[in-house]
Design an enzyme around this catalytic site. Structure first.
Site, PDB file in Angstrom:
ATOM      1  N   HIS A 117       3.806   8.475  -5.367  1.00 42.81           N
ATOM      2  CA  HIS A 117       4.102   7.165  -5.095  1.00 42.81           C
ATOM      3  C   HIS A 117       4.579   5.931  -6.335  1.00 42.81           C
ATOM      4  CE1 HIS A 117       4.981   4.169  -2.112  1.00 42.81           C
ATOM      5  NE2 HIS A 117       4.168   3.876  -1.489  1.00 42.81           N
ATOM      6  N   ARG A 131       4.322  -5.321  -4.983  1.00 40.45           N
ATOM      7  CA  ARG A 131       5.712  -4.260  -4.706  1.00 40.45           C
ATOM      8  C   ARG A 131       6.843  -5.227  -5.554  1.00 40.45           C
ATOM      9  NH1 ARG A 131       4.133   0.319  -1.239  1.00 40.45           N
ATOM     10  NH2 ARG A 131       6.194   0.507  -1.986  1.00 40.45           N
ATOM     11  N   CYS A 134      -4.118   0.655  -1.011  1.00 35.98           N
ATOM     12  CA  CYS A 134      -2.299   0.939  -0.830  1.00 35.98           C
ATOM     13  C   CYS A 134      -1.523   0.492   0.568  1.00 35.98           C
ATOM     14  CB  CYS A 134      -1.866   1.424  -1.378  1.00 35.98           C
ATOM     15  SG  CYS A 134      -2.288   3.171  -0.398  1.00 35.98           S
ATOM     16  N   GLN A 164       4.446   2.581  -5.584  1.00 32.88           N
ATOM     17  CA  GLN A 164       3.040   1.567  -5.565  1.00 32.88           C
ATOM     18  C   GLN A 164       1.979   2.402  -6.542  1.00 32.88           C
ATOM     19  OE1 GLN A 164       1.627   0.597  -2.508  1.00 32.88           O
ATOM     20  NE2 GLN A 164       0.034   0.073  -3.510  1.00 32.88           N
ATOM     21  N   ASP A 197      -7.483   4.841  -0.228  1.00 30.97           N
ATOM     22  CA  ASP A 197      -5.859   5.061   0.015  1.00 30.97           C
ATOM     23  C   ASP A 197      -6.552   5.503   2.097  1.00 30.97           C
ATOM     24  OD1 ASP A 197      -3.833   5.636   1.412  1.00 30.97           O
ATOM     25  OD2 ASP A 197      -2.885   6.484   0.213  1.00 30.97           O
ATOM     26  N   ARG A 211      12.416   7.476   1.161  1.00 29.77           N
ATOM     27  CA  ARG A 211      10.714   7.697   1.240  1.00 29.77           C
ATOM     28  C   ARG A 211      10.795   9.455   2.584  1.00 29.77           C
ATOM     29  NH1 ARG A 211       5.752   4.589   4.430  1.00 29.77           N
ATOM     30  NH2 ARG A 211       5.400   3.608   1.396  1.00 29.77           N
TER      31      ARG A 211
END
Ligand code: CP
Ligand code: NVA
Length: 293
Positions: free
Chosen positions: A127, A277, A249, A130, A209, A100
């Site tokens: 991402h 996830r 998310c 996700q 988001d 990340r």
């Protein structure tokens, strides 16, 4: 050659559908696979995380593997050691690495210079883990992805981009409503508009988001002003298809991009989405580590 997951477009459409099938199987039987036995997976976090860290660490343990958590500042990378040399050392000690960070180029270089699978746990551009969980959640909710439409409302950011790319690969129609200056590139394949009502018309899932992503704090005030009309509330959900659900998310800012009524209400699948996830990332790790190394 190791397989990587940098944007998700490394997968074929068939592999993506098989991965979602496998994730649903693993959710039903979380301890049924020991695919990562004797396997060490490094997880490098240069930005904060709650869901990604929890879901990868718990998921790797469920698969019989060992997660090795490395925070920003713990590697010589933070003192100027090259990505190339870091990739070589990682390849000598662990079997896969998740990262990340901000720059997508860092992941591309790690993948090019190392001999192990590299997967994206969030960059400024993408991402994908996700988006995989989001597609799994839509499949779980509606039984199939065929004929579904997803409307993303807000900043045309990393999450929006991954949804557009992977939704498109999965055969889901994706529309993005964003204000001028915050819209996604046309190349991602989504239908673009600045009108939330137009985007959500006929949508089975509507998606929010944050308005201020990690790294965008300097422009927070301008973002909040531009994105004020792009909030998911009950009235916007009413404009979507009958039975439509809200997705996010997370982390959420109730009252900004989504109302508390929707976030904690009956018409969302947000908390299942966060759980998914783990299941979908386990399926992804099985796939990446099954490939010849
Ligand atoms: N959605 C997501 O990636 O959450 P975290 O930033 O908490 O990992
Ligand atoms: N777009 C957000 C996603 C957080 C999971 C960010 O990059 O901060």
């Amino acid at each position: 050659m190791p397989r990587h997951l940098l944007t998700g477009l490394e997968l074929s459409a068939d592999e993506l559908h098989a991965l979602l099938d496998r994730a649903i199987e693993l959710k039903a039987a979380p301890h049924s696979s020991t695919a990562l036995r004797d396997t060490v997976v490094a997880l490098i976090f240069e930005k904060p995380s709650t869901r990604t860290r929890l879901s990868f660490e718990a998921g790797i343990v469920e698969l019989g593997g060992h997660p090795m958590l490395l925070r920003s500042g713990e590697l010589q990378l933070s003192r100027g050691e090259s990505v190339k040399d870091t990739a070589r050392i990682l390849s000598r000690h662990v079997q896969a690495v998740g990262v990340r960070t901000g720059p997508d180029e860092l992941l591309e270089e790690l993948a090019a210079e190392g001999d192990i699978p590299v997967f994206n746990m969030l960059t400024a551009g993408h991402h994908p883990c996700q988006a995989l969980a989001d597609l799994m959640t839509m499949r779980e909710t509606f039984g199939t992805l065929e004929g579904l439409k997803l409307a993303y409302v807000g900043d045309g950011n990393n999450v929006a981009r991954s949804l557009a790319l992977l939704g498109g690969l999965a055969g889901v129609e994706v529309a993005v409503a964003a204000p001028d200056g915050y819209q996604l590139e046309a190349e991602c394949g989504a239908t673009l508009t600045d009108d939330p009502a137009e985007a959500v018309a006929g949508a089975h899932a509507i998606y929010a988001d944050v308005w201020v992503s990690m790294g965008d704090e300097d422009t927070a005030a301008a973002r909040r002003a531009a994105l004020e009309p792009y909030r998911i509330d009950d009235a916007l959900l009413d404009r979507a298809a009958p039975g439509a659900v809200a997705l996010h998310c997370l982390p959420a800012h109730p009252g900004e991009e989504i109302t508390a009524e929707v976030l904690y209400g009956e018409r969302q699948r947000i908390w299942d989405q966060a759980e998914n996830r783990r299941h979908v990332q386990k399926a992804m790790l099985e796939l990446l580590l099954a490939a010849p190394r």
